[in-house]
Write an enzyme that holds these catalytic residues in place. Structure first.
Site, PDB file in Angstrom:
ATOM      1  N   HIS A  69       0.841  -1.211   0.000  1.00  0.00           N
ATOM      2  CA  HIS A  69       0.000   0.000   0.000  1.00  0.00           C
ATOM      3  C   HIS A  69       0.878   1.263   0.000  1.00  0.00           C
ATOM      4  O   HIS A  69       2.076   1.196  -0.266  1.00  0.00           O
ATOM      5  CB  HIS A  69      -1.001  -0.054   1.154  1.00  0.00           C
ATOM      6  CG  HIS A  69      -1.652  -1.401   1.297  1.00  0.00           C
ATOM      7  ND1 HIS A  69      -2.622  -1.851   0.431  1.00  0.00           N
ATOM      8  CD2 HIS A  69      -1.420  -2.444   2.159  1.00  0.00           C
ATOM      9  CE1 HIS A  69      -2.977  -3.086   0.777  1.00  0.00           C
ATOM     10  NE2 HIS A  69      -2.261  -3.474   1.808  1.00  0.00           N
ATOM     11  N   GLU A 106      -1.961   0.400   8.204  1.00  0.00           N
ATOM     12  CA  GLU A 106      -1.089  -0.671   7.718  1.00  0.00           C
ATOM     13  C   GLU A 106       0.025  -0.115   6.844  1.00  0.00           C
ATOM     14  O   GLU A 106       1.166  -0.589   6.912  1.00  0.00           O
ATOM     15  CB  GLU A 106      -1.915  -1.697   6.933  1.00  0.00           C
ATOM     16  CG  GLU A 106      -1.091  -2.881   6.479  1.00  0.00           C
ATOM     17  CD  GLU A 106      -1.698  -3.627   5.313  1.00  0.00           C
ATOM     18  OE1 GLU A 106      -2.868  -3.401   4.992  1.00  0.00           O
ATOM     19  OE2 GLU A 106      -0.960  -4.440   4.707  1.00  0.00           O
ATOM     20  N   HIS A 161       3.149  -6.826   4.857  1.00  0.00           N
ATOM     21  CA  HIS A 161       1.762  -6.412   5.086  1.00  0.00           C
ATOM     22  C   HIS A 161       1.362  -6.754   6.516  1.00  0.00           C
ATOM     23  O   HIS A 161       2.086  -7.457   7.230  1.00  0.00           O
ATOM     24  CB  HIS A 161       0.798  -7.152   4.141  1.00  0.00           C
ATOM     25  CG  HIS A 161       0.867  -6.705   2.721  1.00  0.00           C
ATOM     26  ND1 HIS A 161      -0.084  -5.900   2.140  1.00  0.00           N
ATOM     27  CD2 HIS A 161       1.798  -6.957   1.760  1.00  0.00           C
ATOM     28  CE1 HIS A 161       0.236  -5.675   0.874  1.00  0.00           C
ATOM     29  NE2 HIS A 161       1.378  -6.303   0.609  1.00  0.00           N
ATOM     30  N   GLU A 238       1.821 -11.483   6.189  1.00  0.00           N
ATOM     31  CA  GLU A 238       0.861 -10.737   7.004  1.00  0.00           C
ATOM     32  C   GLU A 238       1.403 -10.843   8.427  1.00  0.00           C
ATOM     33  O   GLU A 238       1.297 -11.880   9.076  1.00  0.00           O
ATOM     34  CB  GLU A 238      -0.530 -11.376   6.906  1.00  0.00           C
ATOM     35  CG  GLU A 238      -1.105 -11.456   5.502  1.00  0.00           C
ATOM     36  CD  GLU A 238      -1.705 -10.134   5.022  1.00  0.00           C
ATOM     37  OE1 GLU A 238      -1.456  -9.096   5.657  1.00  0.00           O
ATOM     38  OE2 GLU A 238      -2.425 -10.153   4.007  1.00  0.00           O
TER      39      GLU A 238
HETATM   40 ZN    ZN Z   1      -1.874  -5.204   2.935  1.00  0.00          ZN
END
Ligand code: ZN
Length: 275
Positions: A69, A106, A161, A238
């Site tokens: 992102h 995030e 992430h 993640e």
């Molecule tokens: Zn992400």
């Protein structure tokens, strides 16, 4: 079913006026953003060299880091919702990512961990290539991010992430590629690297394997551009579940972010030391 990172494949999603996209939300029908010219150029990739003293363990190695992102993705829905090809299907350019209950994004988390990791890797003699070099831009799109690391011929790469799963869920998951043509030659190496990442996470951090997603901290995905299009060994991690209060207290801690970077650095050293 829990899915992550670009889960609503092919569905344009609102970005500016909605809560941050979670990775685990089921795809929902949404109105496409009003068509507008994409006004933001993709963030330029940057190649940053470290000392490459032959005495350092990663001398001569190129390591790719993709901090997922970007901090201003929500400001340009026309750019972020443009449809790209992820190697297997169409999906949106990117999303805004998720956030904690207190609003820690995030995108910021991903970028902070990436900066710590970049410093660690440079100290080991690696040259580091990042897909973005700040947290106040838009994009680049996920297919472009993959291309940046492919073109750099990285020896190994990691997509950083954090998940937006159910609030009761805890833990990390390593996402690994499934063969689709472009990535055929890096499936087994990525799986080895994924095991190194999981081992290092458990040894160097207090984050447990996920209790809601994947199997013992591992999940294979065929719907993510970063894994579908990679020609270098790569996993997407993640690091934890931002909506969970316990995970959030860790993920927002600079000390924990440095521990994560140290874990990834260890995994990279292990992986490249064995190949
Ligand atoms: Zn992400």
């Amino acid at each position: 079913m829990t899915v992550a990172c670009g889960s609503a494949a092919g569905l344009p999603q609102p970005a500016a006026t909605q809560p941050a996209q979670t990775h685990s939300a089921a795809p929902q029908p949404t109105q496409p953003a009003t068509p507008q010219p994409a006004s933001h150029a993709a963030t330029s990739p940057a190649s940053t060299g470290g000392s490459e003293s032959a005495s350092k363990p990663l001398a001569g190695k190129v390591v790719g880091i993709d901090p997922g992102h970007n901090g201003d993705n929500g400001a340009d829905p026309a750019y972020i919702n443009q449809i790209i090809w992820n190697g297997r299907e169409s999906e949106t350019c990117d999303t805004t990512g998720t956030k904690t209950a207190s609003g820690y994004t995030e995108a910021k988390f991903n970028f902070n961990v990436a900066r710590y990791l970049r410093a660690d890797l440079r100290a080991e003699g690696a040259r580091v290539v990042m897909t973005r070099t700040n947290n106040h831009g838009v994009g680049p799109c996920v297919n472009r991010r993959a291309r940046i690391l492919d073109d750099a011929h990285a020896s190994v790469a990691v997509d950083i992430h954090a998940d937006g799963g159910p609030a009761w869920g805890r833990g990390f998951t390593v996402l690994e590629p499934i063969a689709d043509g472009p990535n055929d030659h890096v499936i087994r190496s990525s799986e080895r690297f994924g095991n190194d990442v999981r081992t290092a996470m458990l040894q160097h951090t207090s984050m447990p394997v996920s209790n809601y997603y994947g199997s013992n901290g591992i999940e294979f995905r065929n719907d993510l551009a970063g894994l579908n299009l990679t020609t270098v060994p790569k996993v997407l991690i993640e690091c934890g579940n931002m909506p969970n209060a316990t995970d959030a207290s860790l993920l927002t801690s600079p000390r924990f972010q440095r521990q994560l970077a140290a874990a990834f650095n260890t995994a990279i050293l292990t992986f490249l030391g064995n190949h």
